[in-house]
Design an enzyme around this catalytic site. Sequence first.
Site, PDB file in Angstrom:
ATOM      1  N   PHE A  21      12.386   0.872   5.316  1.00 24.56           N
ATOM      2  CA  PHE A  21      12.729   0.698   3.912  1.00 24.56           C
ATOM      3  C   PHE A  21      11.866   1.562   2.987  1.00 24.56           C
ATOM      4  CE2 PHE A  21      13.295  -3.899   5.519  1.00 24.56           C
ATOM      5  CZ  PHE A  21      14.519  -3.595   6.090  1.00 24.56           C
ATOM      6  N   GLY A  63     -23.634 -11.975  10.647  1.00 23.74           N
ATOM      7  CA  GLY A  63     -24.724 -11.105  10.232  1.00 23.74           C
ATOM      8  C   GLY A  63     -24.462  -9.669  10.648  1.00 23.74           C
ATOM      9  N   GLU A 100       4.525  -6.501   2.991  1.00 26.86           N
ATOM     10  CA  GLU A 100       5.527  -7.532   2.682  1.00 26.86           C
ATOM     11  C   GLU A 100       5.418  -8.012   1.235  1.00 26.86           C
ATOM     12  OE1 GLU A 100       7.956  -8.268   4.560  1.00 26.86           O
ATOM     13  OE2 GLU A 100       7.306  -7.478   6.489  1.00 26.86           O
ATOM     14  N   ALA A 127      -0.120  -8.561  -3.330  1.00 26.68           N
ATOM     15  CA  ALA A 127      -0.434  -9.786  -4.067  1.00 26.68           C
ATOM     16  C   ALA A 127       0.031  -9.703  -5.518  1.00 26.68           C
ATOM     17  CB  ALA A 127      -1.938 -10.052  -3.999  1.00 26.68           C
ATOM     18  N   GLU A 128      -0.108  -8.529  -6.109  1.00 31.13           N
ATOM     19  CA  GLU A 128       0.306  -8.377  -7.510  1.00 31.13           C
ATOM     20  C   GLU A 128       1.815  -8.509  -7.651  1.00 31.13           C
ATOM     21  OE1 GLU A 128      -3.617  -6.642  -6.800  1.00 31.13           O
ATOM     22  OE2 GLU A 128      -1.686  -6.359  -5.822  1.00 31.13           O
TER      23      GLU A 128
END
Length: 553
Positions: free
Chosen positions: A280, A505, A529, A532-533
């Site tokens: 896509f 650590g 996918e 977040a924005e």
Amino acid sequence: MSEWIMAAREALGAARLYQEAVREAVLAAVAPDGAAPDPALLTREQHRVHGFAWVAASIAALEAMLDWAARAAGAGPLAEVDELALRIGFGEYLAQIAHGLPMSAQEVVRPAGLGTQGAAQDFAAHLAVARFLAEGSTAETRSRLAALLADGARPSEALGDDALDLVRDQMRAFTAAAITPYAHGWHLADALIPDDVIEQMAGLGVFGVCIPETFGGLGLGKLAMAVVSEELSRGWICAGSLGTRSEIAGELIAENGTPEQKARWLPRIADGSCLPTAVFTEPDTGSDLAAVRTRGERQPDGSWQVTGAKTWITHAARADLMTMLVRTDPAQPGYAGLSMLLAEKTRGSDAAPFPDPGIDGSEIEVLGYRGMKEYALGLDGFGVAADGLLGGQEGQGFKQLMRTFEGARIQTAARAVGVAWNAFDLALDYALGRQQFGAPISTFPRVADKLALMAVDTVMARELTYAAARAKDCGARCDIEAGMAKLLAARAAWNAADNAVQIHGGNGYALEYPISRVLCDARILNIFEGAAEIQAQVIGRGLLAGQAVRAPA
């Protein structure tokens, strides 16, 4: 009934009222004339719109967490580990909603930024909310939960369905035997997941979980798919991700294909003999699919020739089928001219990754998520058969694709949950074995805090993911729920991986330790996918437009 479950119900009622206050405040900023939100203002006011989305997603997670606790208590008194998880989860999330909610490491949405200072103060003063703020996530509750986790206790994961519980057990056993011991070696070698492992996964039905039984699948639905993806990703995200492409292709064809296309492709996808990939994304388009330029031209014999460039194509060389979004009508701007092609290709080898004429690919080297490899594809007259137009209809590609996003994002959220559990497993194991100053570091308060919060955050993300899957299985529109699950689960995975490295650590920064791989794998979850924005924009826009969210079943 646990007093904390009753308190959670009361607090949740207050949270819903506050969510409505946030919605009204944000609407005043993006729809000042009282009409529909202005697209330009939705963009200009992204901090508020996205902040509202995060508030709503956090409250949805609280709803899912309460539903989980109620189910866990159904057979008797709530176990201590479950009650602590509920208390800590509500304490943390209510505090974030009232005072400052992290959208990223540095972007915190606060009531002042939303214009809801007064409402937030009233919310925090609500009796049940105030109790959770004072007694929910405390040093004592986190220490006790960490001690229980160190002793082997785990928050309930029963699904209330014996068949689904059996699916989890089967996938967990397979992952422990065939994935976890080898994943880090495959990652370091930048190797593809071996063919024999794929064959074993196919034998377990991984690629046909949601494909109807009439076409050789299991027909189990999205909740089962989420459980399978979570457990496989707990061993390695790439094992869980193998099913994503089958999920997308299977749903595209099952929902939109002609009878002939269904009969030809679905059984092969279900049994693993056909490995699909999603084609896509294009260079410079990102999430703006309306800008897709790759051209599909019909030939005199009815076949198609495809010319253009695609990028970030996962598992492209080893795939047998490409679900490809192309522009078949350049006269139609935007989404209207897009169609979906089912493009068959020859499975590549190391010597000849793309043996077919008209297609070539270059590998994109990546930090993590390596088991399938990423490619940039060049298409120059690549041939697609005449019956390759999905559903036999032009101009429907974007609509067909949009209907798959819900399932794909639920599956991605489940992968994120699996990655978060992987990080937790590694962190706890290391903290129990690592001695400093005469004691295992798991007993140190800051380490114990990390372990407790890691587990609680993962349970909340898991239950929100399951709630979205249940909504999808009911046949309801759930793009908002799927986006919320993906948004919070990706954050949970990154936080878990980051904190697990900190617990290790210096060793966490060493390539020989698997947590270094998990950190790299976790980072992609906030990007693919739908970044977040993008998720926050979709959620905020939908809720501001009045789209309802289903409460957990």
